[in-house]
Scaffold this motif. Sequence first.
Motif, PDB file in Angstrom:
ATOM      1  N   LEU B 648      52.141  55.762  57.509  1.00  0.00           N
ATOM      2  CA  LEU B 648      51.899  54.868  58.649  1.00  0.00           C
ATOM      3  C   LEU B 648      52.704  53.572  58.508  1.00  0.00           C
ATOM      4  O   LEU B 648      53.259  53.066  59.479  1.00  0.00           O
ATOM      5  CB  LEU B 648      50.403  54.548  58.764  1.00  0.00           C
ATOM      6  N   ARG B 649      52.757  53.056  57.295  1.00  0.00           N
ATOM      7  CA  ARG B 649      53.498  51.803  57.091  1.00  0.00           C
ATOM      8  C   ARG B 649      54.981  51.997  57.394  1.00  0.00           C
ATOM      9  O   ARG B 649      55.627  51.115  57.963  1.00  0.00           O
ATOM     10  CB  ARG B 649      53.306  51.298  55.655  1.00  0.00           C
ATOM     11  N   GLN B 650      55.488  53.155  57.022  1.00  0.00           N
ATOM     12  CA  GLN B 650      56.908  53.406  57.301  1.00  0.00           C
ATOM     13  C   GLN B 650      57.154  53.591  58.795  1.00  0.00           C
ATOM     14  O   GLN B 650      58.133  53.062  59.337  1.00  0.00           O
ATOM     15  CB  GLN B 650      57.362  54.660  56.560  1.00  0.00           C
ATOM     16  N   ALA B 651      56.244  54.346  59.423  1.00  0.00           N
ATOM     17  CA  ALA B 651      56.507  54.705  60.820  1.00  0.00           C
ATOM     18  C   ALA B 651      56.092  53.599  61.782  1.00  0.00           C
ATOM     19  O   ALA B 651      56.710  53.413  62.831  1.00  0.00           O
ATOM     20  CB  ALA B 651      55.778  56.004  61.158  1.00  0.00           C
ATOM     21  N   LEU B 652      55.041  52.879  61.441  1.00  0.00           N
ATOM     22  CA  LEU B 652      54.456  51.915  62.362  1.00  0.00           C
ATOM     23  C   LEU B 652      54.206  50.599  61.626  1.00  0.00           C
ATOM     24  O   LEU B 652      53.056  50.233  61.343  1.00  0.00           O
ATOM     25  CB  LEU B 652      53.124  52.469  62.919  1.00  0.00           C
ATOM     26  N   PRO B 653      55.285  49.894  61.317  1.00  0.00           N
ATOM     27  CA  PRO B 653      55.149  48.740  60.415  1.00  0.00           C
ATOM     28  C   PRO B 653      54.261  47.620  60.956  1.00  0.00           C
ATOM     29  O   PRO B 653      53.800  46.793  60.169  1.00  0.00           O
ATOM     30  CB  PRO B 653      56.592  48.261  60.222  1.00  0.00           C
ATOM     31  N   ASP B 654      54.013  47.587  62.256  1.00  0.00           N
ATOM     32  CA  ASP B 654      53.171  46.504  62.760  1.00  0.00           C
ATOM     33  C   ASP B 654      51.700  46.880  62.855  1.00  0.00           C
ATOM     34  O   ASP B 654      50.870  46.094  63.312  1.00  0.00           O
ATOM     35  CB  ASP B 654      53.684  46.013  64.122  1.00  0.00           C
ATOM     36  N   LEU B 655      51.358  48.118  62.422  1.00  0.00           N
ATOM     37  CA  LEU B 655      49.947  48.534  62.456  1.00  0.00           C
ATOM     38  C   LEU B 655      49.183  47.813  61.348  1.00  0.00           C
ATOM     39  O   LEU B 655      49.605  47.786  60.198  1.00  0.00           O
ATOM     40  CB  LEU B 655      49.876  50.052  62.241  1.00  0.00           C
ATOM     41  N   ARG B 656      48.041  47.222  61.736  1.00  0.00           N
ATOM     42  CA  ARG B 656      47.229  46.510  60.736  1.00  0.00           C
ATOM     43  C   ARG B 656      46.233  47.485  60.119  1.00  0.00           C
ATOM     44  O   ARG B 656      45.266  47.874  60.741  1.00  0.00           O
ATOM     45  CB  ARG B 656      46.480  45.355  61.379  1.00  0.00           C
ATOM     46  N   ILE B 657      46.499  47.846  58.895  1.00  0.00           N
ATOM     47  CA  ILE B 657      45.699  48.870  58.208  1.00  0.00           C
ATOM     48  C   ILE B 657      44.853  48.218  57.115  1.00  0.00           C
ATOM     49  O   ILE B 657      45.353  47.382  56.358  1.00  0.00           O
ATOM     50  CB  ILE B 657      46.614  49.924  57.538  1.00  0.00           C
ATOM     51  N   ARG B 658      43.602  48.622  57.059  1.00  0.00           N
ATOM     52  CA  ARG B 658      42.759  48.229  55.915  1.00  0.00           C
ATOM     53  C   ARG B 658      42.430  49.487  55.122  1.00  0.00           C
ATOM     54  O   ARG B 658      42.110  50.518  55.699  1.00  0.00           O
ATOM     55  CB  ARG B 658      41.467  47.577  56.405  1.00  0.00           C
ATOM     56  N   VAL B 659      42.500  49.370  53.810  1.00  0.00           N
ATOM     57  CA  VAL B 659      42.100  50.474  52.943  1.00  0.00           C
ATOM     58  C   VAL B 659      40.792  50.102  52.237  1.00  0.00           C
ATOM     59  O   VAL B 659      40.723  49.061  51.581  1.00  0.00           O
ATOM     60  CB  VAL B 659      43.193  50.812  51.908  1.00  0.00           C
ATOM     61  N   VAL B 660      39.792  50.929  52.416  1.00  0.00           N
ATOM     62  CA  VAL B 660      38.513  50.725  51.734  1.00  0.00           C
ATOM     63  C   VAL B 660      38.261  51.919  50.826  1.00  0.00           C
ATOM     64  O   VAL B 660      38.382  53.069  51.257  1.00  0.00           O
ATOM     65  CB  VAL B 660      37.354  50.591  52.749  1.00  0.00           C
ATOM     66  N   ASN B 661      37.962  51.636  49.588  1.00  0.00           N
ATOM     67  CA  ASN B 661      37.614  52.720  48.672  1.00  0.00           C
ATOM     68  C   ASN B 661      36.143  52.603  48.277  1.00  0.00           C
ATOM     69  O   ASN B 661      35.646  51.514  48.021  1.00  0.00           O
ATOM     70  CB  ASN B 661      38.503  52.655  47.415  1.00  0.00           C
ATOM     71  N   VAL B 662      35.479  53.762  48.256  1.00  0.00           N
ATOM     72  CA  VAL B 662      34.055  53.799  47.910  1.00  0.00           C
ATOM     73  C   VAL B 662      33.894  54.548  46.594  1.00  0.00           C
ATOM     74  O   VAL B 662      34.292  55.713  46.491  1.00  0.00           O
ATOM     75  CB  VAL B 662      33.237  54.487  49.019  1.00  0.00           C
ATOM     76  N   VAL B 663      33.345  53.894  45.590  1.00  0.00           N
ATOM     77  CA  VAL B 663      33.087  54.547  44.304  1.00  0.00           C
ATOM     78  C   VAL B 663      31.632  54.986  44.221  1.00  0.00           C
ATOM     79  O   VAL B 663      31.327  56.084  43.783  1.00  0.00           O
ATOM     80  CB  VAL B 663      33.358  53.581  43.125  1.00  0.00           C
ATOM     81  N   ASP B 664      30.762  54.108  44.630  1.00  0.00           N
ATOM     82  CA  ASP B 664      29.315  54.350  44.553  1.00  0.00           C
ATOM     83  C   ASP B 664      28.869  54.769  45.949  1.00  0.00           C
ATOM     84  O   ASP B 664      28.728  53.939  46.851  1.00  0.00           O
ATOM     85  CB  ASP B 664      28.648  53.056  44.104  1.00  0.00           C
TER      86      ASP B 664
END
Lengths: 798, 798
Positions: B648-664
């Motif tokens: 997505l970053r390569q194809a759509l550089p202006d997209l605002r992406i958040r990454v959330v990781n869940v461990v618990d």
Amino acid sequence: MPLQPTLKTDVLSPHDLSLIDRYWRAANYLSVGQIYLLDNPLLKTPLAAEQVKPRLLGHWGTTPGLNFIYAHLNRIIKARDADVIYICGPGHGGPGIVANTYLEGSYSEIYPEIGEDEEGMRRLFKQFSFPGGIPSHVAAETPGSIHEGGELGYALVHAYGAAFDNPGLVVACVVGDGEAETGPLAAAWHSNKFLNPAHDGAVLPILHLNGYKIANPTVLARLPDEELQQLFSGYGYEPIFVEGSDPADMHQQMAAAFDYAFDHIAAIQAIARSQGDAVTRPRWPMIVLRSPKGWTGPKEVDGKKVEGFWRSHQVPVAECRKDAGHRQILEDWMRSYRPEELFDEKGGLIAELKALAPRGSRRMGANPHANGGQLRRELKLPDIRDHAVKVGRRGGEMVQSTKVLGGYLRDALTLNEASANFRIFGPDETESNRLGDVFAVTDRVWMADLEPYDEHLARRGRVMEVLSEHLCQGWLEGYLLTGRHGLFSCYEAFIHIVDSMFNQHAKWLKVSRGLEWRRPVSSLNYLLTSHVWRQDHNGFSHQDPGFVDLVANKTADVVRIYLPPDANTLLWAGDHCLKTYDRINVIVAGKQPEPQWLSMDEAIRHCEDGAGIWHWAGTEEPGFEPDVVMACAGDVPTMETLAAVDLLRQALPDLRIRVVNVVDLMTLQSPDQHPHGLPDALFNQLFTRDRPVIFAYHGYPYLIHRLTYKRTNHDNMHVHGFIDEGTTTTPFDMAVLNKIDRYHLALAAIERVPGLAARAKDTVDQMTAKLGEHKRYVCKHGEDMPEIQNWVWPYDKG
Amino acid sequence: MPLQPTLKTDVLSPHDLSLIDRYWRAANYLSVGQIYLLDNPLLKTPLAAEQVKPRLLGHWGTTPGLNFIYAHLNRIIKARDADVIYICGPGHGGPGIVANTYLEGSYSEIYPEIGEDEEGMRRLFKQFSFPGGIPSHVAAETPGSIHEGGELGYALVHAYGAAFDNPGLVVACVVGDGEAETGPLAAAWHSNKFLNPAHDGAVLPILHLNGYKIANPTVLARLPDEELQQLFSGYGYEPIFVEGSDPADMHQQMAAAFDYAFDHIAAIQAIARSQGDAVTRPRWPMIVLRSPKGWTGPKEVDGKKVEGFWRSHQVPVAECRKDAGHRQILEDWMRSYRPEELFDEKGGLIAELKALAPRGSRRMGANPHANGGQLRRELKLPDIRDHAVKVGRRGGEMVQSTKVLGGYLRDALTLNEASANFRIFGPDETESNRLGDVFAVTDRVWMADLEPYDEHLARRGRVMEVLSEHLCQGWLEGYLLTGRHGLFSCYEAFIHIVDSMFNQHAKWLKVSRGLEWRRPVSSLNYLLTSHVWRQDHNGFSHQDPGFVDLVANKTADVVRIYLPPDANTLLWAGDHCLKTYDRINVIVAGKQPEPQWLSMDEAIRHCEDGAGIWHWAGTEEPGFEPDVVMACAGDVPTMETLAAVDLLRQALPDLRIRVVNVVDLMTLQSPDQHPHGLPDALFNQLFTRDRPVIFAYHGYPYLIHRLTYKRTNHDNMHVHGFIDEGTTTTPFDMAVLNKIDRYHLALAAIERVPGLAARAKDTVDQMTAKLGEHKRYVCKHGEDMPEIQNWVWPYDKG
């Protein structure tokens, strides 16, 4: 006692010995080829790197032993025109069974693109454990199999299930010594106490002491023969030991062992059949085959022991693309089978070897018992109307729903007695689950000692009871997969014991439904009773309604869940499930006396819809949306919901209440998730788009949220169910502990209807007080208040 | 072989015989009283209707046998100052164990309101199976128990778990003959191949051939003694038969049998201990007790056989309130024990009987091993920082996470070697699951034959491997409940085999957490590896991530689920779980090489939060809400999510992406549902209130919907997970089949961000084409495209 019967040492002539050894080598060659080769199947040129698969996947260790057994079974089938299927416990030895069905021709008949020539062999090799190809294990895709063998433990119990009511069949069952350490397998040896030599077929267990698991020796392989002899004699068998590693010697031993075993099976059956029925329990033969793991494979690789050790479990020599030395080991290994003596120039098995395989449906890859749908005949079923409960006044009489089903099952057993293709399975619970009417026409099978005062216990019968859910499930699976019908009735909580077996059967069905050549088999039907809400004698350990959560995870085409609220709906569900195929049906229904709601006509209509409005119970007015939807699924939740509606109607007569009952749980799911899912428009017609839904559900409440999360009104679903509050107490107190009782449900409705709580403060106070009164009463008297015990739905004067 | 050792016939003097018989009668009297009486406990007056409970609940049939064994164990404990606990397989014989702990005084010490007088006895009777009282089964509430016995099958495996590393302990384990039909019990007999007489305690199995289940005879009870003798000799035991129904004779037999068994246990241990370690596997004694079901109860009721038949299973004479004749049978029955010879006027046990019970912690109801938290010592654990993976460049190096944990476990084993209180359990998978570093400091225990070429197999070791998940689970439960620590590493799919055992252990913990006198025990820790996404060798049968769905049903206080995405988070999770108590912790983590994301400091912070934003991965701008949240839980989903973010970053550089990781995983649930649930405000900070969330989850997607259904943004959660599409294929193809791969995730993001699909049409086409290219590539080459295999997170130049 001598360690074992004396066997002949010269069953095979030198010529026959040479032939069977070459056949075995051919199977071994094809097995190695599947694990390793992309191309050059006949090794016509030196093996090049790119002809080796980039990812080497599969299990060699068990395979030569499986091939050895297969070759010898072929011999005995041909010699005696025997009807034999092969159950491969060590199912990860998939290459072996594939190789053998290819050699006998059954593979290419089913999969014509894998022809009996060089190109076919190339494809055979490539497809194994390859994307778009076949799985590494014996699976539904494998001709002649009714047993996956991925999760270990069920080979022997499947074998017995296949043998029941198949008097002409011998089920050869290879039990791996790893698998033999599992609980289900350890219990399954006792299945011989339930197999009747007059009316059933035979199971010939072949315990393969291959010696090792992934990285350990196996327990049984490290016991002395004397101890094994005691163990299997104690299990009621006569073990025959076949031990060694020299092929010529082993072929003679194995041929003699099979001759002895088949002779003894025939003798046991002849005696019983001449007497009309089994008088005593026979001591069935079994074979203990002790052979090296990875037999005939590389002895050592990189200086480490491989053959006869656990290092041969999967791929004994790795990295054959990159490592030329390893590739040479592989090539030498394959050439050690001398393919030029086995296959002709074009890649076909040479004629004198081909002649060793049985013909037609005697080939184990083409035996119809292993594609049971071919043999399946429809059950003859009674008319449910003949068993209908007359509902004079709704909720006016108490009936044990499962007892009504018991009458229906009794008649079903009678109708199919001549076909001998329907059995009922349960862990000592047929009577307890109120299905005892079946004993008017049949008995429980029992081949152990009988006493004169035993009741409904006999050498012959259509009810199978043993205190092992694993055995019940496994027997039934084997019975169904060989084309018959059955029902498993079980305490609801303890069906979790077979969660993993259910999983594997669901997987099998999912795959086999996609295979044109696999004919449909009857559904696996569960009746879960003695359920969470009525464990009066047993308490918390017996309270768990979570099995259906697991079921709902599975592929939608395969699973169905029914929660009939009374006897007539249960009759419909039972009858319906027995008519279906290739599914797993779960019916949850109580065995205690409970109110009856629907006439048979109403029940049929309601069940066919799966879910519907009970107009007679609600207080809706035409043209108005209801103020609240009181939904329910399950018998106790339905009763408590109606009692809650009664409370609300009395206290708040102008409240517009709708009652929705759900029988088929999968109607709740969206239609894109399950074929039974109601269309959104219809769902909204039942549950409204925006009115509060108080949903009393039999099990863990989360399942309802999960099934309905895509629905318009899902934010307004307030689900009451089992929240793990359990103990030995009164039935109503169990409901109160989990807040699924009439008071909590009515209070929830009042809380959720906008503005109602303020208006109904007195009602709220009264109901809250009732809960306190209840608790004091039960703790003093040990039973529910008379007004609870005697509550009857008052609005239906019949 | 003689059928059994010759036993003495006069162990008990006439006086001792009379005493022990009276003690037994006292226990029987108290047992019947619990099932039947509300009042008049000493029967000082004729029994009146209202003194009988309105609902008669409980199980009499097994109880007199349990009481008989208890009395004789008391004798031998006193005679030898033996350290003995009692495992009651037929746990529904609850009244018996309650009666005996009451007689010995341990019950009243724990529950002072149940005093040793008439009023105490009245309460003892009333509370049984009564609302607000105690459950009908042996349960956590029962002094001296570590075993519920509601779901049958686990008595013997619990017994062995208790005996490991407890060299002074004898675990007397009553196995019911019903239970003996189950798979787990049938396998558990082989536990003697894992018990070391020098370093472990002893298990004395007492197979109780009570004869009947609910409505059937039992298999083993209907076998001749010769066959039983073979079976148990084959299992490696020396069976001692005690058979009959005449009490005096049976007392002498039982006393002699216990003398013989305890002598032999002492001799076996003395030999092994004098040699420093076990050289050979001993043949341990066991007792086969054949006695009538419902022994000493009514012989017949209404003309039907009761004693010695299955009708005595629960309540042998019913309706004693309404039916005066039945009430008379009950009264006669109770008076047949001659309570006046057993209890004094005030209801206390008479002194010469009281003297028969052991004292203090030798009483089986007060033995600290059965309240293991009393003996539990904290584990000494290494510093996880010493095992941290250095993450130079995020995602830049491939590490096997479980291998890193293996190093940590190795050090943990070393630190606790002297305490001998930590073991690792697994079904032949320690090496396969990449925990093999532990073999640098310990071995696998193995008491069967050893070969010179065996590796890490020894008489003594801290790793327990057997191909039975039931045995692994049961041994560990027994080990934990007696105050020790452990870890169970298992293939993810096959942990379903012990679903029901997990259920029962969760129930035990739920109840015991509420009992002040039960001290906390160490948590039951699962490491589920060889998970659904990487079954390269095995395919569909080995693919099932559904165990956590079951776990999430259980009482929130008891369960935790961790999905560490890399090695450092796995280290935190493993370390954390080993420090907790009274819980069941499930960790799911892969064993294959995988990219590493977080430094140890970051991992600790992330795991302590349970879920968090990975700012380094997203493209948010301060002050703006993201356009899309890419959430992930699990190692493979995390990798695919980051790869999707890369696309997505390569194809759509202006997209605002958040990454959330869940461990618990439990952070997702609302805080009113689980103590780890994030407060709504915090949850909304992570997942936004209204932005699309593309959630890549390790298991069945429904679980995420279920956990988040109360959250503000739940309608906007689009979960990708395992949807039962599995086979033997490449790792990336498995992700594609289930639509959890980078392309499907990126496409889902584009679809869900309003207006984006139209703008990103070319990107959509390219990604769709890539999926086609992938499929063609893997079907041709059998491995993933180089760009997939070699993909590395490109934004971190470390």
